[in-house]
Write an enzyme that holds these catalytic residues in place. Sequence first.
Site, PDB file in Angstrom:
ATOM      1  CB  SER A 108      -1.196   0.144   1.431  1.00 26.32           C
ATOM      2  OG  SER A 108      -0.480  -0.265   2.669  1.00 26.32           O
ATOM      3  CE  LYS A 126       8.691  -1.526   4.272  1.00 29.48           C
ATOM      4  NZ  LYS A 126       7.821  -1.603   5.473  1.00 29.48           N
ATOM      5  CD  GLU A 214      17.858 -12.442   8.182  1.00 28.18           C
ATOM      6  OE1 GLU A 214      18.689 -13.809   8.058  1.00 28.18           O
ATOM      7  OE2 GLU A 214      17.514 -11.771   9.446  1.00 28.18           O
ATOM      8  CG  ASP A 256      -0.941  -4.176   8.747  1.00 26.73           C
ATOM      9  OD1 ASP A 256      -1.806  -5.048   8.627  1.00 26.73           O
ATOM     10  OD2 ASP A 256      -0.150  -3.543   7.163  1.00 26.73           O
ATOM     11  CG  ASN A 261       2.070  -7.352   7.376  1.00 25.82           C
ATOM     12  OD1 ASN A 261       3.084  -7.581   5.856  1.00 25.82           O
ATOM     13  ND2 ASN A 261       1.152  -6.738   8.133  1.00 25.82           N
ATOM     14  CG  ASP A 275       4.743  -4.039   7.033  1.00 21.22           C
ATOM     15  OD1 ASP A 275       4.898  -3.122   8.050  1.00 21.22           O
ATOM     16  OD2 ASP A 275       4.316  -3.994   6.044  1.00 21.22           O
TER      17      ASP A 275
END
Length: 411
Positions: A108, A126, A214, A256, A261, A275
């Site tokens: 997102s 990311k 990692e 979340d 995740n 995450d």
Amino acid sequence: KQWYQRRVAITAGMNEKNKSALLSDENVERIVSKLCQMRGAALKIGQMISIQDEGLISPEFAQIMARVRENADFMPDHQFEAQMKNNLGEDWRSKFQDFEMIPFAAASLGQVHYATLHDGAKVVVKVQYPGVAESINSDIDNLTAVLSVVDLVPKGAHVDQALSIAKKELAYETDYLREADSQEKMRALLKGDPDFEVPKVYRELTSKHVLTQEFVEGDPIDNFVDAPIELKNAIGLKMLKLCLRELFEFQLMQTDPNWSNFFYDTKTKKIKLLDFGATLELTEEFSDNYLQVIRSCATEDRQAIIDASIKMGFLSGYESEIMLDAHCEAIKVVGEPFATDEPYDFVEKAAYKRVAKLLEVFAKHRITAPPEESYALNRKLSGAFLLCNKLNAVIPCKPLFDKVYEHKMNL
């Protein structure tokens, strides 16, 4: 804003037939396409809502948000290149032995790439979409307009307050340095735990809008819905253990519940946590009071539930008996798995359906809004319970809670 007000006025008197027309296949496609292009906050909330059960949101909304979850757009090459230079320097490519330019996932708030460091270490990078942090407020306002126009969320869901809190939480999520701090804290807290693993963060390749960590093996936990029941029960038990440790022991909670995740590695039998943007620190007071609330479910002490709920801000102390009954029933649904000595059947009990029936009571009789922490807490717990439901898990939960409670009492 004027467009939004006109649309609300037009749809206010719509009957179900007209609302169904708004949600035709063609219009659903348009909504999905628009939210995917918007990315950012609207897409993040859409992804979070998409894993909620149809008992709590309308089927039409679930359809839209599930599609959004699966179809986030990649950023154009020129945007990606600018973002990497701004965060890791003009020579960012020289810091990697190999970097796969085509992302393997679009989330997102950013997209994710495979890369290899000069020492041969495999990593994932990311990269945040440009402008996401600055567009949080407008994106959420746009999503609010969509929800209002097509009447997709049930009354009593406290959408306005929830989205206001979401703006604050999403501002945290766009700060990858904060996320890196949270990831390193959780990695230290879970060190030595046989059930979990947290990937290492590469600080020299991490900035406010780029995070390098990692690479770990595994598959998203929702990929195991057709696995043998013994494995599904084991995964469900581990996720509940994580919830309890985060809430009552660490007072640091990754909130979340997006199942992607969490990866399960069949070789090591560990769940990999991936995450930490939505990590929330809880106060000791909130944690201790909630521990007593869950404990009171086991002892069926209604007054203790009410007293602790007042301390936490769930109740004002002036509620009607109807509201008190509904609140205690909702709390008992949460505490029920940890109050019985028998293995708990998450499908048979269907907690989400029982809570959904109470929403109308909350909408009519709630005096005070829930405490701010409750939104993240509910996401976490409902995500874990819903996962156990999807896995058809039947597991003994009480020993998990008893162990945490005993540890807390002995401090």
